[in-house]
Design a protein around this motif. Structure first.
Motif, PDB file in Angstrom:
ATOM      1  N   ARG A 573       0.712  -1.107  -0.059  1.00 43.49           N
ATOM      2  CA  ARG A 573      -0.041  -0.090  -0.083  1.00 43.49           C
ATOM      3  C   ARG A 573       0.798   1.301  -0.080  1.00 43.49           C
ATOM      4  N   GLN A 574       0.548   2.136  -0.684  1.00 44.42           N
ATOM      5  CA  GLN A 574       1.421   3.369  -0.880  1.00 44.42           C
ATOM      6  C   GLN A 574       0.546   4.556  -0.169  1.00 44.42           C
ATOM      7  N   GLY A 575       1.409   5.076   0.931  1.00 46.09           N
ATOM      8  CA  GLY A 575       1.046   6.273   1.434  1.00 46.09           C
ATOM      9  C   GLY A 575       0.946   7.578   0.814  1.00 46.09           C
ATOM     10  N   GLU A 576       0.041   8.467   1.455  1.00 48.92           N
ATOM     11  CA  GLU A 576       0.056   9.706   0.896  1.00 48.92           C
ATOM     12  C   GLU A 576       1.381  10.708   0.803  1.00 48.92           C
ATOM     13  N   SER A 577       1.256  11.309  -0.278  1.00 45.49           N
ATOM     14  CA  SER A 577       2.498  12.144  -0.472  1.00 45.49           C
ATOM     15  C   SER A 577       2.416  13.567   0.593  1.00 45.49           C
ATOM     16  N   VAL A 578       3.737  14.012   0.759  1.00 49.30           N
ATOM     17  CA  VAL A 578       3.748  15.183   1.625  1.00 49.30           C
ATOM     18  C   VAL A 578       2.872  16.377   1.426  1.00 49.30           C
ATOM     19  N   ARG A 579       2.921  16.552   0.088  1.00 49.55           N
ATOM     20  CA  ARG A 579       2.113  17.858  -0.439  1.00 49.55           C
ATOM     21  C   ARG A 579       0.733  17.728  -0.093  1.00 49.55           C
ATOM     22  N   ALA A 580       0.191  16.254  -0.408  1.00 45.29           N
ATOM     23  CA  ALA A 580      -1.134  16.058  -0.121  1.00 45.29           C
ATOM     24  C   ALA A 580      -1.532  16.176   1.284  1.00 45.29           C
ATOM     25  N   THR A 581      -0.717  15.647   2.214  1.00 42.56           N
ATOM     26  CA  THR A 581      -0.931  15.865   3.638  1.00 42.56           C
ATOM     27  C   THR A 581      -1.030  17.366   4.052  1.00 42.56           C
ATOM     28  N   LEU A 582      -0.182  18.063   3.656  1.00 42.47           N
ATOM     29  CA  LEU A 582      -0.179  19.627   3.854  1.00 42.47           C
ATOM     30  C   LEU A 582      -1.444  20.186   2.981  1.00 42.47           C
ATOM     31  N   ASN A 583      -1.813  19.826   1.961  1.00 41.92           N
ATOM     32  CA  ASN A 583      -3.039  20.666   1.586  1.00 41.92           C
ATOM     33  C   ASN A 583      -4.458  20.029   2.118  1.00 41.92           C
ATOM     34  N   ASP A 584      -4.182  18.910   2.955  1.00 42.34           N
ATOM     35  CA  ASP A 584      -5.432  18.542   3.533  1.00 42.34           C
ATOM     36  C   ASP A 584      -5.762  19.556   4.688  1.00 42.34           C
ATOM     37  N   LYS A 585      -7.006  20.129   4.595  1.00 40.44           N
ATOM     38  CA  LYS A 585      -7.358  21.089   5.613  1.00 40.44           C
ATOM     39  C   LYS A 585      -8.561  20.648   6.148  1.00 40.44           C
ATOM     40  N   GLN A 586      -8.835  19.264   6.265  1.00 43.51           N
ATOM     41  CA  GLN A 586      -9.682  18.969   6.833  1.00 43.51           C
ATOM     42  C   GLN A 586      -9.908  19.241   8.497  1.00 43.51           C
ATOM     43  N   HIS A 587      -8.484  18.942   9.130  1.00 45.75           N
ATOM     44  CA  HIS A 587      -8.836  19.267  10.567  1.00 45.75           C
ATOM     45  C   HIS A 587      -9.203  20.535  10.872  1.00 45.75           C
ATOM     46  N   ILE A 588      -8.831  21.539  10.027  1.00 43.27           N
ATOM     47  CA  ILE A 588      -9.540  23.053  10.350  1.00 43.27           C
ATOM     48  C   ILE A 588     -10.944  23.115  10.212  1.00 43.27           C
ATOM     49  N   GLU A 589     -11.310  22.482   9.371  1.00 47.74           N
ATOM     50  CA  GLU A 589     -12.889  22.487   9.265  1.00 47.74           C
ATOM     51  C   GLU A 589     -13.573  21.906  10.540  1.00 47.74           C
ATOM     52  N   GLU A 590     -12.796  20.751  10.938  1.00 46.51           N
ATOM     53  CA  GLU A 590     -13.334  20.116  12.298  1.00 46.51           C
ATOM     54  C   GLU A 590     -13.216  20.930  13.561  1.00 46.51           C
ATOM     55  N   GLN A 591     -12.053  21.749  13.604  1.00 46.64           N
ATOM     56  CA  GLN A 591     -11.649  22.803  14.599  1.00 46.64           C
ATOM     57  C   GLN A 591     -12.774  23.841  14.519  1.00 46.64           C
ATOM     58  N   ARG A 592     -13.055  24.369  13.378  1.00 43.89           N
ATOM     59  CA  ARG A 592     -13.939  25.498  13.065  1.00 43.89           C
ATOM     60  C   ARG A 592     -15.409  25.199  13.782  1.00 43.89           C
ATOM     61  N   ALA A 593     -15.743  24.037  13.409  1.00 47.12           N
ATOM     62  CA  ALA A 593     -17.141  23.662  14.010  1.00 47.12           C
ATOM     63  C   ALA A 593     -17.143  23.742  15.578  1.00 47.12           C
ATOM     64  N   ARG A 594     -15.879  23.242  15.855  1.00 41.67           N
ATOM     65  CA  ARG A 594     -15.927  23.122  17.589  1.00 41.67           C
ATOM     66  C   ARG A 594     -15.725  24.139  18.217  1.00 41.67           C
TER      67      ARG A 594
END
Length: 768
Positions: A573-594
């Motif tokens: 299984r191939q993991g995600e690239s560093v660029r894809a990890t940095l571009n993933d802003k999903q945690h910000i959306e989760e914190q925004r709702a919190r």
């Protein structure tokens, strides 16, 4: 009262008439005996399933259903009076035959169970009405003279050829035997319908010509002896005509082919009439010219996906029905008289061979016909029934069939049956043909042979050869033999055919010959010829009895319809690239709702302003208490703690993270921070003595002015309404201030006493 055993056309009844109740005698079939009732025309179910349209359809259909039930409950004489003399009833019956949904038509029946139940109820009632109309004798007491019955149904247009064709399409699927008796009685009692059918067939052939003309194809039959029109080159084709017109053309062809096939399948006696009009010549010609163009247009043109699928299904269904129509005409008009051994067998044999020879010109039609109904089997039957058949002519026909397969680019997965020895072994060859005609299109010859060997290995049936040795018959070959005999002798049951095959060593030719010549063995004569096939007890499937440690887990494909494919991969299984990890802003959306949930909490305590303007006393920090006990003031409580004095008295203000702040919130928050810093600095400088109120007011006014300047607030200019002494004139500024005061004086002074009183009462300043 009516007398017993008197036909309805001779029956007279006595009934009361008029307001005085006088008696009069009338014929049983008289317009005055008709009940005044208005039958509504039928409307098809809504296709989109809109609640308003569904409710309207159910209400409309309920009236029709109640009227039909009332009609069927009438006695024999009243029923025929209503049928013959009520025009609204005939309009209702005609509208249902015209608008009732067919097999391939989209309908709204699936959207609502109530609509489906109502449609089934009306469908059944309509059939019962037509069935009663086609019956001239209901019982020994209620009947009509056959000659009068024929005149009634013919002269009053109770039945005509279009109605009979629609009845075959709507009710032929599950009521074929009952419908055959009904149509047979109509044609038997009134032979004039044969003449109407004879006049209708040219109109049906004209339909094919219209479709060919619409497709822009110049037919030899339609163009012979006619001059070419000047605008013939500008005629639309299947590739250029509008989308709606092409869809209507395909539906028109599908409805025509389906109707003709249903009629000939239910009423085979009409096959000879169709054959007299050279229908077997016009149908293959139309098939060869129109079908390829329509298929190409449906495939190549860009349509809506659902519309394209519907059109392709209709074209394929039309192809199948046209081939079956040709087979029905050949079977009932040529092959059946040969097998029954009627007179002039040679003429029927010649007619059949001549029709096959005509098919040789239409390569595509011939290949499709041979795929469904192998011509080699028909020639094999001809050789058995007519031993003097010309061998050269049959070989020529079979070579033409092989040539047709090659011309259309199809590959046959069974060997050609050209030689006479292969003609006599038609049963064995038909096994391979059935495999080739199975829905495994695109499979090669080797795959089909592998399937054949697999079927033989799985289930074999013992049989006796010519020398008495026991051999085996595969399950596929056994089904082929059964279907082969059933096509020729449809009245026989599969159980009886299976017993005959077992008796004669699974030799289909010998079994057919003994059945036709009535030379069966004594054990077979005792059997019922309609005997059904015995039910074979099937073994339980392997998957239902298996037991495994991995049963019912998340990857059990035998018990689960859906799997989480994200957890299944091939290889490492191939993991995600560093660029894809940095571009993933999903945690910000989760914190925004919190943090937005915390935004509703009020962390600042509003403080009422003191008349002196000193806010330090608001918390009671500088109030002196005479009752205060200063015994333990010398003990420094909390001196060793790391907490500061302000942290023990004040809560930490709520702070919104900078990521979640909007532009306005950032500016307001900066202002609040500056004010908090000023208050903190002032608190650090206080000396616990009462300050001058004038100084405090000046400071507050300075802070207010600074804050208003930052926010862009401009205070209104000072008004001067007093002005100078009278008689000396006033300045322009004084006049404007007086006007402004006059215009806005209702907001202050004593002009809004009620609103101010309500405001004080709401704040608790005035006891209510």
């Amino acid at each position: 009262m009516a007398c017993a055993k008197v036909p309805l056309d001779e029956l007279h009844v006595t009934e009361h008439f008029g307001p005085q109740g006088k008696e009069r005698t009338l014929p049983a079939l008289h317009p005055d005996r008709k009940e005044e009732r208005c039958f509504l025309p039928f409307k098809p179910p809504p296709e989109d399933g809109t609640p308003a349209l569904v409710e309207e359809f159910l209400e409309h259909a309920q009236f029709i259903s109640e009227d039909l039930e009332w009609l069927l409950a009438l006695p024999h004489d009243k029923f025929w009076c209503q049928v013959v003399f009520d025009e609204s009833l005939q309009g209702c019956l005609d509208s249902y035959l015209r608008h009732a949904p067919r097999g391939l038509d989209p309908s709204g029946l699936s959207s609502s169970p109530a609509v489906a139940d109502m449609q089934r109820n009306i469908h059944r009632s309509m059939f019962m009405v037509f069935l009663r109309m086609a019956t001239h004798k209901e019982s020994k007491e209620h009947f009509i003279t056959p000659a009068v019955f024929a005149e009634i149904i013919y002269n009053n247009y109770l039945f005509d050829i279009p109605k009979i064709l629609d009845l075959c399409v709507l009710y032929g699927k599950g009521n074929s035997q009952l419908l055959h008796k009904m149509i047979e009685n109509i044609f038997t009692q009134q032979p004039s319908y044969y003449g109407d059918l004879n006049e209708t067939i040219p109109s049906i052939i004209q339909v094919f010509d219209i479709i060919i003309q619409k497709c822009g194809i110049q037919s030899e039959d339609t163009g012979a002896g006619q001059p070419l029109k000047l605008n013939a080159n500008r005629c639309l084709t299947a590739m250029t005509m509008p989308e709606e017109e092409l869809a209507d053309l395909v539906s028109y062809m599908c409805d025509t082919c389906t109707t003709i096939h249903s009629f000939l399948d239910i009423f085979p006696e009409a096959c000879s009439t169709f054959k007299q009009h050279n229908f077997l010549t016009r149908l293959p010609s139309f098939y060869e010219m129109a079908v390829p163009d329509l298929e190409k247009a449906v495939k190549k043109r860009n349509f809506d996906k659902s519309l394209q699928e519907d059109m392709w299904r209709r074209v394929s269904y039309s192809r199948k029905k046209m081939v079956e129509i040709a087979h029905l005409l050949l079977q009932h008009a040529c092959l059946q008289p040969i097998l029954e051994g009627t007179e002039n067998v040679a003429s029927f044999v010649e007619d059949l061979l001549q029709n096959f020879t005509t098919f040789l010109q239409e390569k595509r039609f011939l290949a499709d016909y041979d795929e469904q109904f192998p011509i080699a089997d028909d020639i094999s039957l001809l050789q058995q029934a007519f031993p003097h058949l010309d061998e050269t002519r049959t070989s020529y026909l079979l070579q033409g069939v092989e040539s047709a397969w090659e011309c259309v680019g199809k590959k046959r997965s069974f060997p050609s049956a050209i030689s006479s020895s292969n003609h006599r072994a038609g049963a064995k060859n038909k096994t391979d043909r059935d495999l080739a005609a199975s829905p495994t299109e695109g499979a090669g010859v080797s795959e089909v042979r592998e399937e054949l060997r697999g079927a033989e290995a799985m289930s074999n049936t013992p049989r006796k050869g010519d020398n008495g040795a026991v051999c085996t018959v595969s399950a596929g070959e056994l089904e082929s033999l059964l279907s082969h005999i059933r096509d020729l002798l449809p009245d026989l049951g599969e159980g009886f055919i299976l017993a005959c095959l077992e008796e004669y060593g699974y030799n289909s030719e010998l079994a057919i010959n003994n059945i036709l010549e009535d030379k069966l063995a004594p054990s077979l004569d005792k059997l019922d010829r309609a005997m059904a096939r015995p039910v074979k007890n099937e073994l339980p499937p392997v998957l239902s009895t298996r037991s495994n440690v991995f049963d019912d887990d998340e990857f059990d494909v035998f018990n689960r319809d859906r799997l989480d494919m994200s957890r299944i991969w091939k290889g490492r299984r191939q993991g995600e690239s560093v660029r894809a990890t940095l571009n993933d802003k999903q945690h910000i959306e989760e914190q925004r709702a919190r943090y937005q949930a915390y935004q509703t909490v009020v962390d600042e305590i509003p403080i009422a302003s003191n008349p002196s303007g000193d806010q330090d006393n608001a918390f009671g920090l500088d109030d002196y208490d005479d009752d205060y006990d200063d015994t333990y003031d010398a003990n420094q409580i909390g001196a060793n703690d790391l907490d500061e004095e302000d942290e023990l008295l004040n809560r930490r203000p709520f702070t919104i993270p900078q990521v979640l702040r909007t532009g306005k919130q950032v500016q307001d928050f900066d202002d609040d921070e500056e004010e908090d810093e000023e208050d903190k600095n002032e608190a650090m400088k206080r000396d616990h003595f009462i300050q001058d109120p004038a100084v405090l007011r000046e400071r507050a006014e300075a802070r207010r002015a600074a804050m208003q300047s930052r926010k862009g607030y401009r205070p209104p200019p000072a008004s001067n309404v007093v002005g100078g002494p009278k008689g000396r004139g006033q300045t322009q500024e004084t006049i404007q201030d007086r006007r402004r005061k006059e215009a806005t004086k209702s907001r202050g002074a004593n002009h809004n006493r009620r609103s101010m009183a309500d405001r004080k009462r709401n704040k608790g300043m005035i006891p209510s």
